[in-house]
Motif scaffolding. Sequence first.
Motif, PDB file in Angstrom:
ATOM      1  N   LEU A  43      59.982  60.126  53.835  1.00  0.00           N
ATOM      2  CA  LEU A  43      59.984  58.772  54.405  1.00  0.00           C
ATOM      3  C   LEU A  43      60.011  58.819  55.931  1.00  0.00           C
ATOM      4  O   LEU A  43      59.339  58.022  56.589  1.00  0.00           O
ATOM      5  CB  LEU A  43      61.173  57.968  53.870  1.00  0.00           C
ATOM      6  N   LYS A  44      60.761  59.753  56.474  1.00  0.00           N
ATOM      7  CA  LYS A  44      60.810  59.916  57.942  1.00  0.00           C
ATOM      8  C   LYS A  44      59.441  60.347  58.466  1.00  0.00           C
ATOM      9  O   LYS A  44      58.964  59.842  59.488  1.00  0.00           O
ATOM     10  CB  LYS A  44      61.887  60.945  58.301  1.00  0.00           C
ATOM     11  N   ILE A  51      52.806  55.415  58.751  1.00  0.00           N
ATOM     12  CA  ILE A  51      52.548  55.293  57.320  1.00  0.00           C
ATOM     13  C   ILE A  51      51.129  55.686  56.891  1.00  0.00           C
ATOM     14  O   ILE A  51      50.945  56.726  56.281  1.00  0.00           O
ATOM     15  CB  ILE A  51      52.965  53.906  56.787  1.00  0.00           C
ATOM     16  N   LEU A  52      50.133  54.891  57.162  1.00  0.00           N
ATOM     17  CA  LEU A  52      48.782  55.184  56.682  1.00  0.00           C
ATOM     18  C   LEU A  52      48.248  56.539  57.167  1.00  0.00           C
ATOM     19  O   LEU A  52      47.717  57.310  56.353  1.00  0.00           O
ATOM     20  CB  LEU A  52      47.814  54.051  57.041  1.00  0.00           C
ATOM     21  N   PRO A  53      48.390  56.898  58.452  1.00  0.00           N
ATOM     22  CA  PRO A  53      47.929  58.223  58.878  1.00  0.00           C
ATOM     23  C   PRO A  53      48.621  59.372  58.131  1.00  0.00           C
ATOM     24  O   PRO A  53      48.008  60.417  57.894  1.00  0.00           O
ATOM     25  CB  PRO A  53      48.236  58.255  60.373  1.00  0.00           C
ATOM     26  N   PHE A  54      49.882  59.156  57.737  1.00  0.00           N
ATOM     27  CA  PHE A  54      50.576  60.180  56.946  1.00  0.00           C
ATOM     28  C   PHE A  54      49.800  60.472  55.669  1.00  0.00           C
ATOM     29  O   PHE A  54      49.540  61.626  55.334  1.00  0.00           O
ATOM     30  CB  PHE A  54      51.999  59.735  56.599  1.00  0.00           C
ATOM     31  N   TYR A  55      49.441  59.421  54.944  1.00  0.00           N
ATOM     32  CA  TYR A  55      48.741  59.611  53.674  1.00  0.00           C
ATOM     33  C   TYR A  55      47.364  60.238  53.873  1.00  0.00           C
ATOM     34  O   TYR A  55      46.939  61.084  53.083  1.00  0.00           O
ATOM     35  CB  TYR A  55      48.629  58.289  52.915  1.00  0.00           C
ATOM     36  N   ILE A  56      46.688  59.858  54.930  1.00  0.00           N
ATOM     37  CA  ILE A  56      45.377  60.436  55.232  1.00  0.00           C
ATOM     38  C   ILE A  56      45.521  61.929  55.527  1.00  0.00           C
ATOM     39  O   ILE A  56      44.774  62.757  54.996  1.00  0.00           O
ATOM     40  CB  ILE A  56      44.697  59.690  56.394  1.00  0.00           C
ATOM     41  N   LEU A  57      46.498  62.283  56.363  1.00  0.00           N
ATOM     42  CA  LEU A  57      46.722  63.694  56.701  1.00  0.00           C
ATOM     43  C   LEU A  57      47.202  64.486  55.488  1.00  0.00           C
ATOM     44  O   LEU A  57      46.763  65.624  55.271  1.00  0.00           O
ATOM     45  CB  LEU A  57      47.727  63.815  57.842  1.00  0.00           C
ATOM     46  N   TYR A  58      48.090  63.901  54.700  1.00  0.00           N
ATOM     47  CA  TYR A  58      48.624  64.577  53.517  1.00  0.00           C
ATOM     48  C   TYR A  58      47.494  64.922  52.549  1.00  0.00           C
ATOM     49  O   TYR A  58      47.361  66.065  52.104  1.00  0.00           O
ATOM     50  CB  TYR A  58      49.663  63.679  52.840  1.00  0.00           C
TER      51      TYR A  58
END
Length: 109
Positions: A43-44, A51-58
Amino acid sequence: MILVFKHFFYKNYVGLSLWPFIFLKEDSLKADEVLINHERIHLKQQRELLILPFYILYISEWLFRTVLYLDSYRAYQNISFEREAYANEKDMQYLSKRRFFGFLQYLTR
């Protein structure tokens, strides 16, 4: 906020963080401090990457590593976000001392 949704999980996966929620496979897992800390680390990560860039990078890193290793589970284990979370999940003070973009040090390991 922690929610239980047992039909959301594949095989041995028991927890998932989707901002701002932590989803667990079973109600009893709410007592698993290590698992909850692992998901809070995610979450951090999600919040610091807006948020959205996290999912794209993940997903991008998982796809890259799946091609690299030809093994999707090994790819998952080696995603920098997962490496950081697994390496620090037992340290209940980690989030209070974690550096900004802490996952970057796990990108090339």
